[in-house]
Scaffold this active site. Structure first.
Site, PDB file in Angstrom:
ATOM      1  N   LYS A  45       0.813  -1.201   0.000  1.00 54.07           N
ATOM      2  CA  LYS A  45       0.000   0.000   0.000  1.00 54.07           C
ATOM      3  C   LYS A  45       0.853   1.260   0.000  1.00 54.07           C
ATOM      4  O   LYS A  45       0.372   2.345  -0.284  1.00 54.07           O
ATOM      5  CB  LYS A  45      -0.894   0.024   1.262  1.00 54.07           C
ATOM      6  CG  LYS A  45      -1.716  -1.204   1.460  1.00 54.07           C
ATOM      7  CD  LYS A  45      -2.357  -1.193   2.873  1.00 54.07           C
ATOM      8  CE  LYS A  45      -2.682  -2.609   3.241  1.00 54.07           C
ATOM      9  NZ  LYS A  45      -3.080  -2.708   4.663  1.00 54.07           N
ATOM     10  N   GLY A  46       2.128   1.093   0.304  1.00 54.72           N
ATOM     11  CA  GLY A  46       2.978   2.260   0.521  1.00 54.72           C
ATOM     12  C   GLY A  46       3.108   3.177  -0.677  1.00 54.72           C
ATOM     13  O   GLY A  46       3.341   4.380  -0.519  1.00 54.72           O
ATOM     14  N   GLU A  70       7.663   2.598  -6.297  1.00 51.52           N
ATOM     15  CA  GLU A  70       7.753   2.194  -4.885  1.00 51.52           C
ATOM     16  C   GLU A  70       7.971   3.396  -3.971  1.00 51.52           C
ATOM     17  O   GLU A  70       8.481   4.442  -4.404  1.00 51.52           O
ATOM     18  CB  GLU A  70       8.933   1.224  -4.701  1.00 51.52           C
ATOM     19  CG  GLU A  70       8.530  -0.229  -4.597  1.00 51.52           C
ATOM     20  CD  GLU A  70       7.840  -0.581  -3.284  1.00 51.52           C
ATOM     21  OE1 GLU A  70       7.278   0.326  -2.625  1.00 51.52           O
ATOM     22  OE2 GLU A  70       7.867  -1.761  -2.922  1.00 51.52           O
ATOM     23  N   ASP A  71       7.615   3.232  -2.733  1.00 54.32           N
ATOM     24  CA  ASP A  71       7.904   4.266  -1.741  1.00 54.32           C
ATOM     25  C   ASP A  71       9.317   4.128  -1.189  1.00 54.32           C
ATOM     26  O   ASP A  71      10.006   5.114  -0.991  1.00 54.32           O
ATOM     27  CB  ASP A  71       6.871   4.254  -0.600  1.00 54.32           C
ATOM     28  CG  ASP A  71       6.650   2.865  -0.027  1.00 54.32           C
ATOM     29  OD1 ASP A  71       7.047   1.877  -0.664  1.00 54.32           O
ATOM     30  OD2 ASP A  71       6.051   2.764   1.058  1.00 54.32           O
ATOM     31  N   ASP A 128      14.287  -0.776   1.238  1.00 54.19           N
ATOM     32  CA  ASP A 128      14.878  -0.964   2.560  1.00 54.19           C
ATOM     33  C   ASP A 128      16.002  -1.992   2.405  1.00 54.19           C
ATOM     34  O   ASP A 128      17.129  -1.640   2.080  1.00 54.19           O
ATOM     35  CB  ASP A 128      13.773  -1.409   3.521  1.00 54.19           C
ATOM     36  CG  ASP A 128      14.164  -1.301   4.988  1.00 54.19           C
ATOM     37  OD1 ASP A 128      15.358  -1.422   5.283  1.00 54.19           O
ATOM     38  OD2 ASP A 128      13.288  -1.097   5.839  1.00 54.19           O
ATOM     39  N   LYS A 144      17.284   3.285   1.720  1.00 53.09           N
ATOM     40  CA  LYS A 144      18.170   3.255   2.890  1.00 53.09           C
ATOM     41  C   LYS A 144      19.437   2.510   2.486  1.00 53.09           C
ATOM     42  O   LYS A 144      19.483   1.282   2.569  1.00 53.09           O
ATOM     43  CB  LYS A 144      17.494   2.527   4.053  1.00 53.09           C
ATOM     44  CG  LYS A 144      16.303   3.249   4.667  1.00 53.09           C
ATOM     45  CD  LYS A 144      15.743   2.396   5.800  1.00 53.09           C
ATOM     46  CE  LYS A 144      14.609   3.075   6.515  1.00 53.09           C
ATOM     47  NZ  LYS A 144      13.974   2.152   7.500  1.00 53.09           N
ATOM     48  N   PHE A 174      13.670   4.249  11.491  1.00 49.12           N
ATOM     49  CA  PHE A 174      12.277   3.869  11.242  1.00 49.12           C
ATOM     50  C   PHE A 174      11.496   5.115  10.837  1.00 49.12           C
ATOM     51  O   PHE A 174      11.259   6.002  11.645  1.00 49.12           O
ATOM     52  CB  PHE A 174      11.649   3.232  12.477  1.00 49.12           C
ATOM     53  CG  PHE A 174      10.367   2.542  12.146  1.00 49.12           C
ATOM     54  CD1 PHE A 174       9.152   3.200  12.243  1.00 49.12           C
ATOM     55  CD2 PHE A 174      10.390   1.236  11.692  1.00 49.12           C
ATOM     56  CE1 PHE A 174       7.967   2.566  11.893  1.00 49.12           C
ATOM     57  CE2 PHE A 174       9.203   0.589  11.353  1.00 49.12           C
ATOM     58  CZ  PHE A 174       7.992   1.262  11.447  1.00 49.12           C
ATOM     59  N   VAL A 175      11.138   5.166   9.559  1.00 45.12           N
ATOM     60  CA  VAL A 175      10.479   6.355   9.028  1.00 45.12           C
ATOM     61  C   VAL A 175       9.033   6.058   8.661  1.00 45.12           C
ATOM     62  O   VAL A 175       8.687   4.932   8.304  1.00 45.12           O
ATOM     63  CB  VAL A 175      11.215   6.932   7.797  1.00 45.12           C
ATOM     64  CG1 VAL A 175      12.552   7.501   8.205  1.00 45.12           C
ATOM     65  CG2 VAL A 175      11.372   5.885   6.705  1.00 45.12           C
ATOM     66  N   ASP A 183       4.082   3.369   6.773  1.00 48.27           N
ATOM     67  CA  ASP A 183       3.259   3.233   7.974  1.00 48.27           C
ATOM     68  C   ASP A 183       4.033   2.645   9.145  1.00 48.27           C
ATOM     69  O   ASP A 183       5.104   2.062   8.990  1.00 48.27           O
ATOM     70  CB  ASP A 183       2.065   2.316   7.695  1.00 48.27           C
ATOM     71  CG  ASP A 183       2.480   0.839   7.592  1.00 48.27           C
ATOM     72  OD1 ASP A 183       3.436   0.548   6.837  1.00 48.27           O
ATOM     73  OD2 ASP A 183       1.866  -0.009   8.265  1.00 48.27           O
ATOM     74  N   ARG A 213       0.421   6.824   7.337  1.00 49.13           N
ATOM     75  CA  ARG A 213       0.613   6.819   5.879  1.00 49.13           C
ATOM     76  C   ARG A 213       0.252   8.172   5.279  1.00 49.13           C
ATOM     77  O   ARG A 213       0.799   8.561   4.253  1.00 49.13           O
ATOM     78  CB  ARG A 213      -0.249   5.737   5.219  1.00 49.13           C
ATOM     79  CG  ARG A 213       0.167   4.307   5.505  1.00 49.13           C
ATOM     80  CD  ARG A 213      -0.545   3.358   4.539  1.00 49.13           C
ATOM     81  NE  ARG A 213      -0.513   1.972   4.970  1.00 49.13           N
ATOM     82  CZ  ARG A 213       0.489   1.117   4.703  1.00 49.13           C
ATOM     83  NH1 ARG A 213       1.539   1.527   4.029  1.00 49.13           N
ATOM     84  NH2 ARG A 213       0.436  -0.129   5.126  1.00 49.13           N
TER      85      ARG A 213
HETATM   86  C1  PRP Z   1       7.468  -1.834   2.319  1.00 45.61           C
HETATM   87  C2  PRP Z   1       7.733  -0.944   1.121  1.00 45.61           C
HETATM   88  C3  PRP Z   1       8.346  -1.880   0.134  1.00 45.61           C
HETATM   89  C4  PRP Z   1       9.091  -2.867   1.017  1.00 45.61           C
HETATM   90  C5  PRP Z   1      10.539  -2.510   1.013  1.00 45.61           C
HETATM   91  O1  PRP Z   1       6.263  -2.467   2.133  1.00 45.61           O
HETATM   92  O2  PRP Z   1       6.548  -0.384   0.621  1.00 45.61           O
HETATM   93  O3  PRP Z   1       7.379  -2.557  -0.629  1.00 45.61           O
HETATM   94  O4  PRP Z   1       8.558  -2.744   2.324  1.00 45.61           O
HETATM   95  O5  PRP Z   1      11.268  -3.342   1.881  1.00 45.61           O
HETATM   96  P1  PRP Z   1      12.514  -4.208   1.438  1.00 45.61           P
HETATM   97  O6  PRP Z   1      13.347  -3.358   0.531  1.00 45.61           O
HETATM   98  O7  PRP Z   1      13.197  -4.514   2.746  1.00 45.61           O
HETATM   99  O8  PRP Z   1      12.031  -5.431   0.754  1.00 45.61           O
HETATM  100  P2  PRP Z   1       5.489  -3.264   3.294  1.00 45.61           P
HETATM  101  O9  PRP Z   1       5.806  -4.717   3.182  1.00 45.61           O
HETATM  102  O10 PRP Z   1       5.766  -2.606   4.614  1.00 45.61           O
HETATM  103  O11 PRP Z   1       3.960  -3.085   2.880  1.00 45.61           O
HETATM  104  P3  PRP Z   1       3.082  -1.735   2.735  1.00 45.61           P
HETATM  105  O12 PRP Z   1       3.588  -1.012   1.496  1.00 45.61           O
HETATM  106  O13 PRP Z   1       1.701  -2.223   2.566  1.00 45.61           O
HETATM  107  O14 PRP Z   1       3.278  -0.908   3.978  1.00 45.61           O
END
Ligand code: PRP
Length: 186
Positions: free
Chosen positions: A47-48, A103-104, A107, A135, A156-157, A163, A169
Site C-alpha cells: 500500500k505504501g 515504490e515508496d 529498505d 536506505k 524507522f520512518v 506506515d 501513511r
Molecule cells: C514496504 C515498502 C516496500 C518494502 C521494502 O512495504 O513499501 O514494498 O517494504 O522493503 P525491502 O526493501 O526490505 O524489501 P510493506 O511490506 O511494509 O507493505 P506496505 O507497502 O503495505 O506498507
C-alpha cells in the site's frame, strides 16, 4: 496530516512534502525522455506506493497505464523478513510491456529483487524501478533503482505512504518515528 498534528510522536522530518514534489517533477522529466514513444505500465506496490503513484503519475506528460500489486514482506513489525507473498496480483498481462515499478522505499531491497525477477519471468520487455526513498545502509540485495528520490539514514520512518501498524501513511512529509511509539506499542 502534517508534522504538527503528531509532533509528539515524531523525531525529525527527513524529507518534506515540497522536496518530494520537486524531486518527482525532475524524475518525471527523466521518465518522459527515457520512455518517449512508449506507453509504459506503471506498477504500484500497495500500500505504501499509493501516494507516490498519485503524485508521480500526475506529474507525467506522456501516456501511461497503471496497475497494482500487493506483496507482503513485513507484517506489523519494524524488521524486514525478506519473505515475499503476493497478496494481490496484477490485472494486466505484462508480456512485451515496458514496466516501471513505482515504490515508496527500498529498505533491504529484497521485495524489489523478487518483484523484478517475477515480472521479467512473465515476459516484460523491460522492468525499471522508481523509488522515492532508499536506505543505503539497509540494502542487502543487488538492486539499484533507475529513478531515485532520496537516500535516507537507516531509521524507522513513516509518512508519504509509509506506515507503522497502518498509521501515519497520510503524513505529508517523511519523518522519523519516535522510538517511544513502537516501544509502547501505542
Ligand atoms: C514496504 C515498502 C516496500 C518494502 C521494502 O512495504 O513499501 O514494498 O517494504 O522493503 P525491502 O526493501 O526490505 O524489501 P510493506 O511490506 O511494509 O507493505 P506496505 O507497502 O503495505 O506498507
Amino acid at each position: 496530516m502534517r508534522y504538527s498534528d503528531v509532533a509528539d510522536q515524531l523525531d525529525e522530518v527527513l524529507v518534506t512534502e515540497e522536496q518530494i514534489r520537486a524531486r518527482l517533477d525532475e524524475l518525471a522529466r527523466d521518465v518522459e525522455r527515457d520512455y518517449a514513444g512508449e506507453i509504459p505500465l506503471l506498477v504500484g506496490v500497495l500500500k505504501g506506493a499509493v501516494m507516490v503513484m498519485a503524485d508521480f503519475a500526475r506529474a507525467l506528460h506522456i501516456p501511461v497505464m497503471m496497475d497494482w500489486m500487493a506483496v507482503s514482506s513485513y507484517g506489523n513489525t519494524t524488521q524486514s523478513s525478506g519473505v515475499v507473498r503476493i497478496l494481490k496480483d496484477l490485472d494486466t498481462d505484462v508480456a512485451n510491456r515496458h514496466v516501471l515499478i513505482v515504490e515508496d522505499i527500498i529498505d533491504t531491497g529484497l521485495t524489489l529483487t523478487w518483484l523484478r525477477e517475477n515480472l521479467l519471468s512473465r515476459g516484460a520487455t523491460s522492468v525499471k524501478i522508481l523509488t522515492v526513498l532508499r536506505k543505503p545502509d539497509a540494502v542487502v540485495a543487488d538492486i539499484v533503482p533507475d529513478y531515485l528520490g532520496f537516500d535516507i539514514p537507516n531509521k524507522f520512518v513513516v509518512g508519504y505512504g509509509l506506515d507503522y501498524a497502518e498509521r501515519y501513511r497520510h503524513l505529508r512529509d517523511v519523518a522519523v518515528l519516535s522510538p517511544h511509539v513502537y516501544a509502547d506499542g501505542e
